[in-house]
Design a protein around this motif. Sequence first.
Motif, mmCIF file in Angstrom:
data_model
loop_
_atom_site.group_PDB
_atom_site.id
_atom_site.type_symbol
_atom_site.label_atom_id
_atom_site.label_comp_id
_atom_site.label_asym_id
_atom_site.label_seq_id
_atom_site.Cartn_x
_atom_site.Cartn_y
_atom_site.Cartn_z
ATOM 1 N N ALA A 198 0.976 -1.234 -0.293
ATOM 2 C CA ALA A 198 0.035 0.319 0.106
ATOM 3 C C ALA A 198 0.546 0.938 -0.277
ATOM 4 C CB ALA A 198 -1.045 0.298 0.995
ATOM 5 N N SER A 199 2.232 1.133 0.795
ATOM 6 C CA SER A 199 3.044 2.284 0.752
ATOM 7 C C SER A 199 3.528 2.151 -0.264
ATOM 8 C CB SER A 199 3.812 2.267 2.382
ATOM 9 O OG SER A 199 4.942 3.334 2.114
ATOM 10 N N TYR A 200 4.126 1.650 -0.938
ATOM 11 C CA TYR A 200 4.996 0.963 -2.158
ATOM 12 C C TYR A 200 4.718 1.484 -2.903
ATOM 13 C CZ TYR A 200 8.408 -1.484 -4.799
ATOM 14 O OH TYR A 200 9.667 -1.506 -5.816
ATOM 15 N N TRP A 201 3.593 0.953 -3.723
ATOM 16 C CA TRP A 201 2.970 1.638 -5.315
ATOM 17 C C TRP A 201 1.910 3.215 -4.491
ATOM 18 C CZ3 TRP A 201 1.756 -4.361 -5.835
ATOM 19 C CH2 TRP A 201 3.386 -4.593 -6.944
ATOM 20 N N ALA A 202 1.505 3.446 -3.271
ATOM 21 C CA ALA A 202 0.746 4.354 -3.302
ATOM 22 C C ALA A 202 1.381 5.429 -4.284
ATOM 23 C CB ALA A 202 0.736 5.514 -2.290
ATOM 24 N N ASN A 203 1.928 6.211 -5.035
ATOM 25 C CA ASN A 203 2.064 6.723 -6.069
ATOM 26 C C ASN A 203 2.038 6.095 -7.346
ATOM 27 O OD1 ASN A 203 4.715 5.750 -6.172
ATOM 28 N ND2 ASN A 203 5.959 6.933 -6.125
ATOM 29 N N LYS A 204 1.405 5.043 -7.390
ATOM 30 C CA LYS A 204 1.321 4.424 -8.419
ATOM 31 C C LYS A 204 0.053 4.280 -8.615
ATOM 32 C CE LYS A 204 5.884 4.101 -10.079
ATOM 33 N NZ LYS A 204 6.831 4.624 -11.115
ATOM 34 N N ASN A 205 -0.918 5.032 -7.925
ATOM 35 C CA ASN A 205 -2.090 4.870 -8.349
ATOM 36 C C ASN A 205 -2.722 3.207 -8.098
ATOM 37 O OD1 ASN A 205 -5.256 6.202 -8.516
ATOM 38 N ND2 ASN A 205 -4.739 5.389 -10.241
ATOM 39 N N ILE A 206 -1.733 2.941 -6.946
ATOM 40 C CA ILE A 206 -2.255 1.581 -6.832
ATOM 41 C C ILE A 206 -3.083 1.276 -5.431
ATOM 42 C CG2 ILE A 206 -1.698 -0.920 -6.238
ATOM 43 C CD1 ILE A 206 -1.592 -0.320 -9.334
ATOM 44 N N GLN A 207 -3.803 1.258 -4.945
ATOM 45 C CA GLN A 207 -5.117 1.345 -3.716
ATOM 46 C C GLN A 207 -4.948 -0.381 -3.110
ATOM 47 O OE1 GLN A 207 -7.011 3.258 -5.551
ATOM 48 N NE2 GLN A 207 -5.351 4.645 -5.443
ATOM 49 N N VAL A 208 -3.830 -1.000 -1.785
ATOM 50 C CA VAL A 208 -4.147 -1.933 -1.760
ATOM 51 C C VAL A 208 -4.522 -2.232 -0.126
ATOM 52 C CG1 VAL A 208 -2.648 -4.678 -1.271
ATOM 53 C CG2 VAL A 208 -1.689 -2.752 -2.584
ATOM 54 N N ASN A 209 -5.703 -3.364 -0.230
ATOM 55 C CA ASN A 209 -6.454 -3.177 0.840
ATOM 56 C C ASN A 209 -6.881 -4.873 1.278
ATOM 57 O OD1 ASN A 209 -7.705 -0.190 1.870
ATOM 58 N ND2 ASN A 209 -7.705 -0.250 -0.518
ATOM 59 N N MET A 210 -7.647 -5.211 2.373
ATOM 60 C CA MET A 210 -7.634 -6.160 2.871
ATOM 61 C C MET A 210 -8.590 -6.029 3.013
ATOM 62 S SD MET A 210 -4.399 -7.080 5.504
ATOM 63 C CE MET A 210 -4.418 -4.577 5.615
ATOM 64 N N ILE A 211 -9.479 -7.489 2.792
ATOM 65 C CA ILE A 211 -10.728 -7.873 3.980
ATOM 66 C C ILE A 211 -10.772 -9.464 4.903
ATOM 67 C CG2 ILE A 211 -13.681 -8.991 3.061
ATOM 68 C CD1 ILE A 211 -12.977 -7.857 0.789
ATOM 69 N N THR A 212 -11.046 -8.626 5.669
ATOM 70 C CA THR A 212 -11.160 -9.980 6.740
ATOM 71 C C THR A 212 -11.963 -10.274 7.695
ATOM 72 O OG1 THR A 212 -8.563 -9.604 8.276
ATOM 73 C CG2 THR A 212 -10.670 -10.888 9.072
ATOM 74 N N PRO A 213 -12.109 -11.913 7.492
ATOM 75 C CA PRO A 213 -14.238 -12.495 7.219
ATOM 76 C C PRO A 213 -13.352 -13.153 8.567
ATOM 77 C CG PRO A 213 -12.788 -13.459 5.340
ATOM 78 C CD PRO A 213 -11.603 -12.601 5.425
ATOM 79 N N HIS A 214 -14.655 -13.853 9.200
ATOM 80 C CA HIS A 214 -14.606 -15.072 10.200
ATOM 81 C C HIS A 214 -15.663 -15.053 9.633
ATOM 82 C CE1 HIS A 214 -13.182 -16.531 13.686
ATOM 83 N NE2 HIS A 214 -13.619 -16.037 14.658
ATOM 84 N N GLY A 215 -15.756 -16.832 10.634
ATOM 85 C CA GLY A 215 -16.655 -17.288 10.934
ATOM 86 C C GLY A 215 -17.549 -18.122 9.763
#
Length: 272
Positions: A198-215
């Motif tokens: 997310a930090s590495y590619w922030a200036n390349k217009n890449i958004q890196v996010n996560m979804i944490t599911p459970h159960g």
Amino acid sequence: MKRTTDPQEIDFKSKFDLQDKVIIITGACGLIGRAFCEAAAQFGAHIVVADIEKANPTEFADSLTKRHNRTMLGVTVDVVDKSSVQQLLDITLKTFSKVNGLVNSHQNKTNSFFEKFEDYTEDNWDAVVETNLKGTFLSCQVIGTWMANHKGGKIVNIPSTYSVVAPNQNLYKGTNMGCPAAYSASKGGVDALSRYLASYWANKNIQVNMITPHGVWNKHEENFEENFSQFSPMERMSYNHEVASALIYLLSDASSYVTGDNMLVEGGWTVW
């Protein structure tokens, strides 16, 4: 991005539109993966259904094509093999000429997945960590790099509640289930890798996010469901479609200023 302070100038509903976006989803034929595919397809995306041969991704892609009257693509992939991931990208570009999003929902539950920590074999550990962590690294490296060099895109990775908190061992009493250390360690790595990228590619217009599911309910044994309800603030397990709703936000322009985030879709499990 429109430079304005007047919200009336923004069509908020259209921000969630995925019309003509090309989204690669690994582990696409799994419980959550199928919900991801259907949700993104309903919002207008072309889905690249990527999974192992045994899962028959082509058949699932064909069903999506018929249901949504839009070109979908099924591709067999081995996420721990860089050449296989490269082939996935090449086939996608040959068909659609672009990639707008990558969702890494693959994971490996081996035949001995629930072995006790004291008895966990190196082969078992390696199989889980290779798929969950190395597979995410390779797909981000190959496909994410392409997007970074072609005006950007969205990456959504799937860690685990047990990369946020330790498992409550009481949850598994009286059941045949458990949470191996290999799973927690590999998913913790996915979380750290995602924040790095997310930090590495922030200036390349890449958004890196996560979804944490459970159960996420999958016809679990009765004892497990009863135990789960005692430890969850919402007193029930989740459903795969509840996880998929979060994906639309993170893949769409609605999340244009969100990166490095871990969206917890876990019924409040970690608030206690």
